[in-house]
Design an enzyme around this catalytic site. Structure first.
Site, mmCIF file in Angstrom:
data_model
loop_
_atom_site.group_PDB
_atom_site.id
_atom_site.type_symbol
_atom_site.label_atom_id
_atom_site.label_comp_id
_atom_site.label_asym_id
_atom_site.label_seq_id
_atom_site.Cartn_x
_atom_site.Cartn_y
_atom_site.Cartn_z
ATOM 1 N N SER A 96 0.821 -1.223 0.000
ATOM 2 C CA SER A 96 0.000 0.000 0.000
ATOM 3 C C SER A 96 0.853 1.271 0.000
ATOM 4 O O SER A 96 1.610 1.502 -0.922
ATOM 5 C CB SER A 96 -0.961 -0.033 1.177
ATOM 6 O OG SER A 96 -1.838 1.063 1.128
ATOM 7 N N ASP A 239 -2.682 6.248 -3.432
ATOM 8 C CA ASP A 239 -1.591 5.598 -2.706
ATOM 9 C C ASP A 239 -1.069 4.442 -3.566
ATOM 10 O O ASP A 239 -1.493 4.276 -4.710
ATOM 11 C CB ASP A 239 -2.067 5.124 -1.319
ATOM 12 C CG ASP A 239 -3.123 4.041 -1.403
ATOM 13 O OD1 ASP A 239 -3.887 4.032 -2.375
ATOM 14 O OD2 ASP A 239 -3.180 3.185 -0.492
ATOM 15 N N ASP A 241 -1.449 1.224 -3.755
ATOM 16 C CA ASP A 241 -2.347 0.209 -4.326
ATOM 17 C C ASP A 241 -3.704 0.788 -4.704
ATOM 18 O O ASP A 241 -4.642 0.046 -5.012
ATOM 19 C CB ASP A 241 -2.487 -1.010 -3.407
ATOM 20 C CG ASP A 241 -2.955 -0.656 -2.000
ATOM 21 O OD1 ASP A 241 -3.165 0.541 -1.718
ATOM 22 O OD2 ASP A 241 -3.117 -1.579 -1.188
ATOM 23 N N ASP A 243 -6.292 2.202 -3.351
ATOM 24 C CA ASP A 243 -7.605 2.096 -2.705
ATOM 25 C C ASP A 243 -8.007 3.435 -2.085
ATOM 26 O O ASP A 243 -9.142 3.625 -1.678
ATOM 27 C CB ASP A 243 -7.686 0.951 -1.684
ATOM 28 C CG ASP A 243 -6.557 0.917 -0.683
ATOM 29 O OD1 ASP A 243 -5.710 1.838 -0.694
ATOM 30 O OD2 ASP A 243 -6.495 -0.038 0.110
HETATM 31 MG MG MG Z 1 -3.812 1.358 0.147
#
Ligand code: MG
Length: 452
Positions: A96, A239, A241, A243
């Site tokens: 992340s 960010d 990844d 999300d």
């Molecule tokens: Mg994330």
């Protein structure tokens, strides 16, 4: 037995805590618990991604699972794909927003949500006891590819917004993909919605040369300058990844996560009578104001996006969100989704004909204060009991630490998950009052240490 999983999956430094051996064993454990069945896999743009993904594949195959590799992409893309394909789970190689030397593993259940703590414990037990399913030689399955995962995911997001209105608004957007997988989705999505898109930090590079992958104000100065210099209508930053999404208005001002959350919540909640909003106790008064105005009720949870997702699903609630800008929109999927959030903010701007700064200015303003209080490790757990006793009879929420509710603000005191300290957050209409409340929280924690 130790804990392998943190708040969001297993994380550590590449080839230090997270090695090929750890990932291989972990994947055997995942295959043992989620299998036998089909598991979809993906990864972000971090260094070591291929190395770890190959270990994931080997581990899963050894337990008799078959593997569907959907290629690099955002975690919400994998989360959308798992239920779409009707497979038994998903594994994502990602850390992340952590610094570049980190990697990790997130595990997705068949419903597309990161697995619950109970399932994590089953995987930890298999991992530490080395109790793995071992497939017979003639039961070992294969790896297939699914190349259209991003296509289906982008189409799904488009189906939840007013494409005509967005197209007519003719907005110019700068997308900062953090040199990671958000760049594979959001520029494409927004172009197809009719926006004029300029990409920033869009080449995939695990060294994160553009910026630190956490989309917080101190890392977004290039985006802020680019929005102003090119007279764009807004900026979007993800960010590592993707999300989460953070927004920059047309003046280059970076919105706080709770502002974008409130902008979306105001619209989504007002469309339903008696809607339910799920949010952790760390969320502030702004979101309470918006929920009250929309006639919605708040379901408070412990801090953690996985907890919010599972509660959303259980309650069939209309919306979830976190103060860091993570937004969960269940008609699409009950998980944080940065690209979906970007489409929602842009749709609101388009349909209401307002700039992002105008939308932010409509919201009440609050001031916050955050303090850390060192707590001796042996007292880290025991002071909770003291704090509960000391605040008996006060308006409070005790799901996660202690949150004291006052007419004009609140104080949240909760232990850090990783360090020997407690955090104290306070919020109120004026800076002075926020600091006063924060000082009161610190005083309570110190007294609790003395008493315990
Ligand atoms: Mg994330």
């Amino acid at each position: 037995m130790g804990d392998l999983f943190g708040t969001n999956g297993v994380r550590g430094r590449i080839n230090r805590e997270i090695t090929v051996d750890v990932v291989l064993r972990l994947s055997k454990a995942i295959g043992t618990v989620l299998g036998p069945g089909k598991i979809a896999i993906s990864r972000d743009a971090r260094e070591g991604g291929e190395m770890f993904l190959d270990a994931v594949i080997s581990g899963l195959l050894s337990t008799g699972c078959s593997v569907i590799d959907i290629g690099p992409g955002p975690i919400p893309g994998l989360q959308f794909t798992v239920p779409r394909l009707g497979v038994d789970g998903g594994v994502m190689v990602t850390a992340s927003h952590n610094p570049p030397e980190f990697s990790g593993i997130k595990v997705i259940g068949a419903d597309g949500i990161e697995i619950s703590r109970a399932k994590e414990e089953e995987i930890e037990a298999a991992y530490f006891n080395e109790e793995f399913t071992v497939a017979e030689w003639n039961e070992i399955k294969s790896v297939s590819r699914e190349d259209d995962a991003i296509r289906y995911y982008v189409d799904a997001i488009k189906s939840h917004v007013n494409v005509d209105a967005i197209e007519k608004a003719n907005l110019k957007v700068i997308v900062d993909g953090a040199n990671s997988v958000g760049s594979l989705v959001t520029p494409l999505l927004l172009r197809e919605l009719g926006c004029h898109v300029v990409s920033l930090n869009s080449q995939l590079d695990g060294n994160f040369p553009g910026r630190d992958p956490e989309p917080i104000p101190k890392n977004l100065s290039s985006l802020s300058h680019a929005v102003k210099a090119t007279k764009a209508n807004l900026g979007v930053a993800h960010d590592g990844d993707a999300d989460r999404a953070t927004f920059v208005d047309e003046d280059g001002t970076i919105l706080w996560g709770d502002q974008s959350f409130a902008i979306v919540a105001k619209r989504v909640l007002s469309k339903h009578d008696g809607a339910t909003l799920v949010t952790p106790v760390s969320s502030g008064r702004l979101i309470e104001d918006v929920a009250k105005e929309a006639g919605a009720q708040i379901e408070w949870t412990r801090v953690g996006s996985i907890i919010v997702s599972h509660r959303l699903k259980d309650l069939g609630a209309e919306l979830g969100g976190e103060e860091n800008g993570g937004i969960f929109y269940p008609p699409h999927q009950p998980v944080r989704d940065g690209a979906m959030t970007a489409a929602q903010i842009i749709e609101i701007m388009a349909t209401e004909g307002k700039s992002l700064s105008e939308l932010a200015d409509e919201l009440p303003t609050y001031h916050s204060s955050k303090t850390k209080v060192p707590v001796p490790e042996e007292k880290k757990d025991s002071i909770l009991g003291e704090l509960l006793e000391m605040t008996e009879g006060m308006a409070r929420i005790t799901l996660d630490g202690v949150k004291l509710q006052f007419e004009d603000g609140w104080i949240l005191m909760r232990p850090s998950g990783t360090e020997p300290l407690w955090r104290c957050f306070a919020e109120s209409k004026t800076r002075e009052r926020a600091e006063e409340l924060s000082a009161r929280g610190v005083e309570l924690i110190r007294t609790a240490i003395e008493r315990s």
